[in-house]
Design an enzyme around this catalytic site. Structure first.
Site, PDB file in Angstrom:
ATOM      1  N   SER A 125       0.826  -1.203   0.000  1.00 19.28           N
ATOM      2  CA  SER A 125       0.000   0.000   0.000  1.00 19.28           C
ATOM      3  C   SER A 125       0.860   1.252   0.000  1.00 19.28           C
ATOM      4  O   SER A 125       1.974   1.255   0.546  1.00 19.28           O
ATOM      5  CB  SER A 125      -0.855  -0.022   1.271  1.00 19.28           C
ATOM      6  N   TYR A 150      -2.135  -1.241  10.850  1.00 21.37           N
ATOM      7  CA  TYR A 150      -2.344  -1.790   9.499  1.00 21.37           C
ATOM      8  C   TYR A 150      -1.155  -1.431   8.600  1.00 21.37           C
ATOM      9  O   TYR A 150      -0.566  -2.289   7.938  1.00 21.37           O
ATOM     10  CB  TYR A 150      -3.650  -1.260   8.885  1.00 21.37           C
ATOM     11  N   LYS A 154       1.954  -3.799   6.675  1.00 21.54           N
ATOM     12  CA  LYS A 154       2.383  -3.763   5.264  1.00 21.54           C
ATOM     13  C   LYS A 154       3.894  -3.513   5.172  1.00 21.54           C
ATOM     14  O   LYS A 154       4.596  -4.149   4.387  1.00 21.54           O
ATOM     15  CB  LYS A 154       1.637  -2.662   4.497  1.00 21.54           C
TER      16      LYS A 154
HETATM   17  P1  NAD Z   1     -10.604  -7.624   0.917  1.00 20.22           P
HETATM   18  O1  NAD Z   1     -10.839  -7.638   2.377  1.00 20.22           O
HETATM   19  O2  NAD Z   1     -11.780  -7.471   0.014  1.00 20.22           O
HETATM   20  O3  NAD Z   1      -9.779  -8.922   0.471  1.00 20.22           O
HETATM   21  C1  NAD Z   1      -8.903  -9.596   1.339  1.00 20.22           C
HETATM   22  C2  NAD Z   1      -9.345 -11.059   1.349  1.00 20.22           C
HETATM   23  O4  NAD Z   1      -8.483 -11.795   2.199  1.00 20.22           O
HETATM   24  C3  NAD Z   1     -10.766 -11.224   1.879  1.00 20.22           C
HETATM   25  O5  NAD Z   1     -11.478 -12.039   0.970  1.00 20.22           O
HETATM   26  C4  NAD Z   1     -10.578 -11.938   3.213  1.00 20.22           C
HETATM   27  O6  NAD Z   1     -11.663 -12.802   3.532  1.00 20.22           O
HETATM   28  C5  NAD Z   1      -9.269 -12.690   2.972  1.00 20.22           C
HETATM   29  N1  NAD Z   1      -8.491 -13.014   4.163  1.00 20.22           N
HETATM   30  C6  NAD Z   1      -8.049 -12.190   5.146  1.00 20.22           C
HETATM   31  N2  NAD Z   1      -7.337 -12.884   6.052  1.00 20.22           N
HETATM   32  C7  NAD Z   1      -7.324 -14.185   5.627  1.00 20.22           C
HETATM   33  C8  NAD Z   1      -6.754 -15.388   6.132  1.00 20.22           C
HETATM   34  N3  NAD Z   1      -6.065 -15.405   7.280  1.00 20.22           N
HETATM   35  N4  NAD Z   1      -6.945 -16.525   5.434  1.00 20.22           N
HETATM   36  C9  NAD Z   1      -7.665 -16.538   4.278  1.00 20.22           C
HETATM   37  N5  NAD Z   1      -8.224 -15.432   3.754  1.00 20.22           N
HETATM   38  C10 NAD Z   1      -8.041 -14.260   4.429  1.00 20.22           C
HETATM   39  O7  NAD Z   1      -9.552  -6.473   0.619  1.00 20.22           O
HETATM   40  P2  NAD Z   1      -9.048  -5.894  -0.769  1.00 20.22           P
HETATM   41  O8  NAD Z   1      -9.484  -4.470  -0.846  1.00 20.22           O
HETATM   42  O9  NAD Z   1      -9.362  -6.822  -1.859  1.00 20.22           O
HETATM   43  O10 NAD Z   1      -7.489  -5.876  -0.485  1.00 20.22           O
HETATM   44  C11 NAD Z   1      -6.631  -6.942  -0.856  1.00 20.22           C
HETATM   45  C12 NAD Z   1      -5.266  -6.686  -0.305  1.00 20.22           C
HETATM   46  O11 NAD Z   1      -4.812  -5.420  -0.794  1.00 20.22           O
HETATM   47  C13 NAD Z   1      -5.225  -6.573   1.215  1.00 20.22           C
HETATM   48  O12 NAD Z   1      -4.044  -7.167   1.680  1.00 20.22           O
HETATM   49  C14 NAD Z   1      -5.193  -5.078   1.461  1.00 20.22           C
HETATM   50  O13 NAD Z   1      -4.542  -4.753   2.657  1.00 20.22           O
HETATM   51  C15 NAD Z   1      -4.397  -4.588   0.262  1.00 20.22           C
HETATM   52  N6  NAD Z   1      -4.681  -3.193  -0.061  1.00 20.22           N
HETATM   53  C16 NAD Z   1      -5.960  -2.792  -0.270  1.00 20.22           C
HETATM   54  C17 NAD Z   1      -6.227  -1.465  -0.549  1.00 20.22           C
HETATM   55  C18 NAD Z   1      -7.643  -0.987  -0.740  1.00 20.22           C
HETATM   56  O14 NAD Z   1      -7.881   0.214  -0.675  1.00 20.22           O
HETATM   57  N7  NAD Z   1      -8.621  -1.858  -1.005  1.00 20.22           N
HETATM   58  C19 NAD Z   1      -5.181  -0.539  -0.640  1.00 20.22           C
HETATM   59  C20 NAD Z   1      -3.868  -0.984  -0.437  1.00 20.22           C
HETATM   60  C21 NAD Z   1      -3.638  -2.321  -0.158  1.00 20.22           C
END
Ligand code: NAD
Ligand code: UDP
Length: 345
Positions: A125, A150, A154
């Site tokens: 991120s 959080y 990362k």
């Molecule tokens: P999201 O919550 O929709 O997707 C994350 C998925 O991981 C979910 O389906 C959740 O059920 C699963 N998960 C979490 N812990 C788990 C575990 N221990 N075992 C199995 N599954 C698990 O989030 P997203 O927006 O799709 O983000 C995906 C990744 O990108 C994340 O790591 C997030 O931190 C990172 N990210 C997201 C953003 C944003 O704005 N959406 C920005 C920067 C980084």
């Protein structure tokens, strides 16, 4: 064609990435514990693409379950999306965040080593740039101090992956630093479906528009920006997903350790988002101006040159596309995936 394993692939970014990988001809295996998602998302990925996805319900922290997936599938590369991502919750429950986010990373690296899988992309991120660095952020800047657990997870996971690659020359790592993903697949069948009250701007805007929430509060209009509201680098989730496909192409062809910003390089303010959403969708979004939210930076955007130069990727969709597609998803699925489960089953 190669097989890509998406850890946490049923979530918002994972499901869109699955569509683009399948469209590009890759095979996709997904594992998720559905702590923040629904298996329905993967059914819809299959409907959109007309292709099968092998789906496992498991916790990525569980090495033995993970090993079963690696035993049953010939995996060429991993994308690690599995993480908890709510900034505010991470302040309340830091140990849960460190446990989940760090342990998923360690379990993946251990299992990859066990099965000789040498390629991993990581969902990082823009938050790792911290407050010290000046915008636009470039990949050569050092990671900064994060303002919440959080962000620290990362930052720590980036460090862990870099250290692992330093010790094991066969291991290739790409850290993808996302800016602000919004929007949804143009079909309106998959999109962002946050649990409870949304923390992020776009799901809040679209839930106000659909009548699920009363009014959006814009956090602060006294920032040193052109209209006083914060500016961010919003990127269409489909562009972001295509960035993953390019990174997979690259990592399969190169032994590497790389960092790429995935952003557009152009910031928009909160007011511009609300105005554009109202204009392109012809709908009113009730909003008021409130105090600043703690920890928000005035401006945050990418220098996106490196991804273009090395991966040949750049974001192509406009802010209008982002606002239109977010609304298309929200209005077709006013209650997210649960609301449509019966009709699409
Ligand atoms: P999201 O919550 O929709 O997707 C994350 C998925 O991981 C979910 O389906 C959740 O059920 C699963 N998960 C979490 N812990 C788990 C575990 N221990 N075992 C199995 N599954 C698990 O989030 P997203 O927006 O799709 O983000 C995906 C990744 O990108 C994340 O790591 C997030 O931190 C990172 N990210 C997201 C953003 C944003 O704005 N959406 C920005 C920067 C980084
Ligand atoms: N924001 C807002 N009201 C909300 C949610 C967010 O004004 O209900 C603003 C927030 O202050 C920030 C921008 O929208 O300037 C993007 O916030 P988000 O939480 O989506 O992303 P991030 O803070 O991670 O950039």
């Amino acid at each position: 064609m190669a097989t890509v394993f998406l850890a946490g692939g049923a979530g918002y970014i994972g499901s869109h990435t699955a569509v683009e990988l399948l469209n590009a001809g890759y095979d996709v295996v997904v594992a998720d514990n559905f702590s923040n998602s629904s298996p329905e998302a993967i059914k819809r990925v299959e409907k959109i693409t007309g292709r099968m996805v092998k789906l496992y319900e498991l916790d990525i922290k569980d090495n033995s379950k993970l090993a079963e997936v690696f035993r049953e599938n010939s995996i060429d590369a991993v994308i690690h999306f599995a993480g908890l991502k709510a900034v505010g919750e991470s302040v309340q429950k830091p140990i849960m965040y460190y446990r989940n986010n760090i342990d998923t990373t360690l379990a993946l690296l251990e299992t990859m080593k066990e099965f000789g899988v040498n390629n991993i992309l990581f969902s990082s991120s823009a938050t790792v740039y911290g407050e010290e660095n000046k915008v636009p952020f470039t990949e050569t800047m050092a990671r900064g101090a994060c303002s919440n657990p959080y962000g620290w997870t990362k930052s720590m996971m980036e460090q862990i992956l870099e250290d692992a690659a330093k010790a094991d020359k066969d291991l290739s790592v790409i850290l993808l630093r996302y800016f602000n993903p919004i929007g949804a697949h143009e079909s309106g069948m998959i999109g962002e479906d946050p649990l409870g009250i949304p923390n992020n701007l776009m799901p809040y805007v679209s839930q106000v528009a659909v009548g699920r929430r009363e009014c959006l509060t814009i956090f602060g209009n006294d920032y040193p920006t052109p209209d006083g509201t914060c500016r961010r680098d919003y990127i269409h989730v489909v562009d972001l997903a295509k960035g993953h496909v390019k990174a997979i192409d690259y990592i399969l062809a190169n032994n590497c350790v790389e960092i790429f910003n995935l952003g557009t390089g152009t910031p928009y303010s909160v007011t511009e988002i609300v105005d554009t959403f109202e204009k392109v969708n012809g709908i009113n979004v009730n909003h008021v101006y409130g105090p600043r939210r703690e920890g928000d930076l005035a401006e945050l955007y990418a220098n996106a040159d490196k991804a273009l130069k090395i991966l040949g990727w750049k974001a192509e969709k406009t802010l209008e596309d982002m606002c239109r597609d977010s609304w298309n998803w929200q209005k077709n699925n006013p209650d997210g995936y649960n609301g449509k489960k019966e009709t699409l089953a």
